[in-house]
Design an enzyme around this catalytic site. Structure first.
Site, PDB file in Angstrom:
ATOM      1  N   ASP A   1      32.032 -45.907 -27.079  1.00  0.00           N
ATOM      2  CA  ASP A   1      31.423 -45.411 -25.839  1.00  0.00           C
ATOM      3  C   ASP A   1      31.149 -43.921 -25.973  1.00  0.00           C
ATOM      4  OD1 ASP A   1      30.525 -45.748 -23.158  1.00  0.00           O
ATOM      5  OD2 ASP A   1      32.368 -44.791 -22.437  1.00  0.00           O
TER       6      ASP A   1
ATOM      7  N   GLU B   1      27.078 -36.737 -29.118  1.00  0.00           N
ATOM      8  CA  GLU B   1      26.855 -36.656 -27.678  1.00  0.00           C
ATOM      9  C   GLU B   1      26.556 -35.226 -27.269  1.00  0.00           C
ATOM     10  OE1 GLU B   1      29.578 -38.313 -24.465  1.00  0.00           O
ATOM     11  OE2 GLU B   1      30.320 -39.166 -26.324  1.00  0.00           O
TER      12      GLU B   1
ATOM     13  N   HIS C   1      28.634 -43.399 -23.082  1.00  0.00           N
ATOM     14  CA  HIS C   1      29.689 -42.757 -22.286  1.00  0.00           C
ATOM     15  C   HIS C   1      29.682 -43.267 -20.838  1.00  0.00           C
ATOM     16  CE1 HIS C   1      32.463 -39.048 -22.397  1.00  0.00           C
ATOM     17  NE2 HIS C   1      32.880 -39.902 -21.486  1.00  0.00           N
TER      18      HIS C   1
ATOM     19  N   ARG D   1      36.909 -39.690 -27.094  1.00  0.00           N
ATOM     20  CA  ARG D   1      35.981 -38.602 -27.411  1.00  0.00           C
ATOM     21  C   ARG D   1      35.441 -38.860 -28.815  1.00  0.00           C
ATOM     22  NH1 ARG D   1      35.734 -37.883 -22.854  1.00  0.00           N
ATOM     23  NH2 ARG D   1      36.197 -36.045 -21.606  1.00  0.00           N
TER      24      ARG D   1
HETATM   25  P1  NAI Z   1      46.288 -39.047 -20.406  1.00  0.00           P
HETATM   26  O1  NAI Z   1      46.499 -37.588 -20.497  1.00  0.00           O
HETATM   27  O2  NAI Z   1      46.861 -39.816 -19.255  1.00  0.00           O
HETATM   28  O3  NAI Z   1      46.796 -39.757 -21.752  1.00  0.00           O
HETATM   29  C1  NAI Z   1      46.566 -39.259 -23.031  1.00  0.00           C
HETATM   30  C2  NAI Z   1      47.743 -39.694 -23.890  1.00  0.00           C
HETATM   31  O4  NAI Z   1      47.478 -39.337 -25.249  1.00  0.00           O
HETATM   32  C3  NAI Z   1      49.066 -39.023 -23.496  1.00  0.00           C
HETATM   33  O5  NAI Z   1      50.066 -40.003 -23.294  1.00  0.00           O
HETATM   34  C4  NAI Z   1      49.369 -38.130 -24.695  1.00  0.00           C
HETATM   35  O6  NAI Z   1      50.755 -37.955 -24.918  1.00  0.00           O
HETATM   36  C5  NAI Z   1      48.704 -38.909 -25.808  1.00  0.00           C
HETATM   37  N1  NAI Z   1      48.521 -38.154 -27.023  1.00  0.00           N
HETATM   38  C6  NAI Z   1      48.324 -36.830 -27.195  1.00  0.00           C
HETATM   39  N2  NAI Z   1      48.233 -36.533 -28.498  1.00  0.00           N
HETATM   40  C7  NAI Z   1      48.379 -37.691 -29.174  1.00  0.00           C
HETATM   41  C8  NAI Z   1      48.392 -38.025 -30.556  1.00  0.00           C
HETATM   42  N3  NAI Z   1      48.227 -37.089 -31.488  1.00  0.00           N
HETATM   43  N4  NAI Z   1      48.561 -39.318 -30.896  1.00  0.00           N
HETATM   44  C9  NAI Z   1      48.725 -40.270 -29.949  1.00  0.00           C
HETATM   45  N5  NAI Z   1      48.732 -40.000 -28.631  1.00  0.00           N
HETATM   46  C10 NAI Z   1      48.564 -38.733 -28.251  1.00  0.00           C
HETATM   47  O7  NAI Z   1      44.698 -39.245 -20.471  1.00  0.00           O
HETATM   48  P2  NAI Z   1      43.837 -40.494 -20.006  1.00  0.00           P
HETATM   49  O8  NAI Z   1      43.457 -40.335 -18.565  1.00  0.00           O
HETATM   50  O9  NAI Z   1      44.510 -41.736 -20.415  1.00  0.00           O
HETATM   51  O10 NAI Z   1      42.496 -40.257 -20.845  1.00  0.00           O
HETATM   52  C11 NAI Z   1      42.491 -40.374 -22.260  1.00  0.00           C
HETATM   53  C12 NAI Z   1      41.167 -39.868 -22.779  1.00  0.00           C
HETATM   54  O11 NAI Z   1      40.124 -40.758 -22.364  1.00  0.00           O
HETATM   55  C13 NAI Z   1      40.724 -38.502 -22.214  1.00  0.00           C
HETATM   56  O12 NAI Z   1      41.268 -37.445 -22.965  1.00  0.00           O
HETATM   57  C14 NAI Z   1      39.237 -38.548 -22.347  1.00  0.00           C
HETATM   58  O13 NAI Z   1      38.890 -37.986 -23.600  1.00  0.00           O
HETATM   59  C15 NAI Z   1      38.889 -40.047 -22.372  1.00  0.00           C
HETATM   60  N6  NAI Z   1      38.106 -40.478 -21.216  1.00  0.00           N
HETATM   61  C16 NAI Z   1      36.930 -41.171 -21.447  1.00  0.00           C
HETATM   62  C17 NAI Z   1      36.162 -41.609 -20.399  1.00  0.00           C
HETATM   63  C18 NAI Z   1      34.901 -42.402 -20.609  1.00  0.00           C
HETATM   64  O14 NAI Z   1      34.095 -42.526 -19.672  1.00  0.00           O
HETATM   65  N7  NAI Z   1      34.676 -42.967 -21.781  1.00  0.00           N
HETATM   66  C19 NAI Z   1      36.541 -41.316 -19.000  1.00  0.00           C
HETATM   67  C20 NAI Z   1      37.825 -40.659 -18.870  1.00  0.00           C
HETATM   68  C21 NAI Z   1      38.542 -40.236 -19.957  1.00  0.00           C
END
Ligand code: NAI
Length: 330
Positions: free
Chosen positions: A258, A263, A295, A234
């Site tokens: 990305d 945005e 994105h 993000r």
């Molecule tokens: P997820 O929920 O599987 O993983 C997120 C991880 O971040 C978790 O393991 C969590 O414990 C960790 N986390 C939380 N706070 C933290 C901190 N302060 N420091 C370090 N780690 C921390 O989510 P997923 O599916 O891996 O997605 C991650 C992010 O990717 C989403 O939140 C979204 O913003 C972004 N995203 C971007 C896309 C794109 O098209 N560019 C598409 C899908 C998601």
């Protein structure tokens, strides 16, 4: 159940429409407008709305959705930082999302950005098109045997760890929870160590109060000189003004984004000189070692199919009154 689908693009209409015949209980109306306080009233007569990453699902929008009788918000994405969950809960509007539609889609794009910005592929492409075959300004460094620092090792971060491991990199990571599937090849370390030891830093944690502007001038100063920074999570994880300062200090070999803070604003719709002059994204684009995509990390055939099927299954769970692991609450 009637669902109003906001911000519908042709690829959304294709992926959802191909599955809808299997869901006779659901009808979906697609509209081009995105969800925000001005368009929320269009949901009159619907039971649910479907929204996306840049929809404004803040308190004001939810007030209107509630007044129109909406009971379900289907986020067809993983992140939900744009939803006021407290307000949704107050109105008993259930919020469902698609947590892991294709982690590899985003992780592969993150690596593509890392490689492209490190090897200046965006510059090389333009140069060769102009019949300039010189190599000046294109030198990168090998990723092999360098250190990748992955911040957030959930589904996407874990996929990125596997990719970096496959490149022969040492992989270190920071997360509030350790992911057991990575124990054989990922070393969990403090944030400070990730910043200080990594040659490639890739952000995969969600945007929350605790991660807002995680990358700022203080954290940038602690990074190695010549680091490659990638953000596919993000925009607001990175303080753009500080990133620009870091680029000016020659901190980065490459920056691949990305997602960016502006945005969802009108900066790139309007494109007037006055707006672009004040745009931090436009300023970022003026640096040769920065590569920005719009994105598109999620944008693969597999991911779009998974988004459509999980979103429709979420709607069916709601209809059946079932609890769902895809539901988010405050
Ligand atoms: P997820 O929920 O599987 O993983 C997120 C991880 O971040 C978790 O393991 C969590 O414990 C960790 N986390 C939380 N706070 C933290 C901190 N302060 N420091 C370090 N780690 C921390 O989510 P997923 O599916 O891996 O997605 C991650 C992010 O990717 C989403 O939140 C979204 O913003 C972004 N995203 C971007 C896309 C794109 O098209 N560019 C598409 C899908 C998601």
């Amino acid at each position: 159940m009637k669902i109003l689908f906001y911000d519908a693009k042709s690829y959304d209409i294709n992926s959802f429409s191909s599955l809808l015949p299997d869901y006779p209980k659901l009808t979906v109306e697609f509209i081009k407008s995105d969800l925000d306080p001005r368009t929320a009233a269009l949901s009159e007569g619907f039971d649910a709305v479907c929204a996306f990453v840049n929809s404004d699902v803040g308190a004001q929008t939810l007030d209107i959705l509630h007044a129109k009788g909406i009971r379900l918000l289907l986020m067809r994405c993983a992140g939900f930082n744009n939803v006021d969950l407290e307000q949704a809960a107050k109105y008993q509007i259930r919020v469902m999302r698609v947590p892991g539609y294709s982690p590899e889609a985003v992780a592969e794009h993150a690596m593509a950005l890392a490689l492209a910005s490190n090897r200046r592929l965006h510059k090389a492409y333009n140069k060769v098109r102009e019949n300039d075959f010189s190599l000046s300004g294109l030198m990168g460094f090998n990723f092999y045997q360098k250190t990748a620092g992955i911040i957030g090792t959930g589904k996407i971060g874990a996929a990125m760890c596997r990719i970096c491991h496959g490149f022969g990199m040492k992989v270190i990571a920071q997360d509030v929870y350790e992911n057991p599937s990575l124990k054989d090849f990922v070393e969990y370390v403090s944030m400070d160590e990730v910043l200080q030891r990594s040659d490639l830093i890739s952000l995969h944690c969600p945007l929350m109060d605790s991660t807002y502007h995680l990358i700022n001038i203080d954290t940038i100063r602690r990074m190695k000189d010549g680091v490659v920074l990638v953000n596919t999570s993000r925009g607001a994880l990175v303080k753009t003004e500080d990133l620009i300062e870091g680029i000016r200090m020659h901190k980065f070999a490459g920056v691949g984004l990305d997602v960016y803070e502006e945005e969802g604003t009108n900066v790139f719709e309007d494109r007037s000189d006055e707006i672009l002059e004040h745009s931090t994204t436009a300023r970022l684009l003026s640096f040769p070692n920065v590569m920005i995509t719009s994105h598109q990390g999620f944008f693969t055939v597999e991911a779009l199919d998974a988004i459509a099927s999980t979103t429709l299954e979420n709607a069916m769970d709601f209809l059946a009154g079932k609890e769902s692991p895809n539901e988010v609450s405050p």
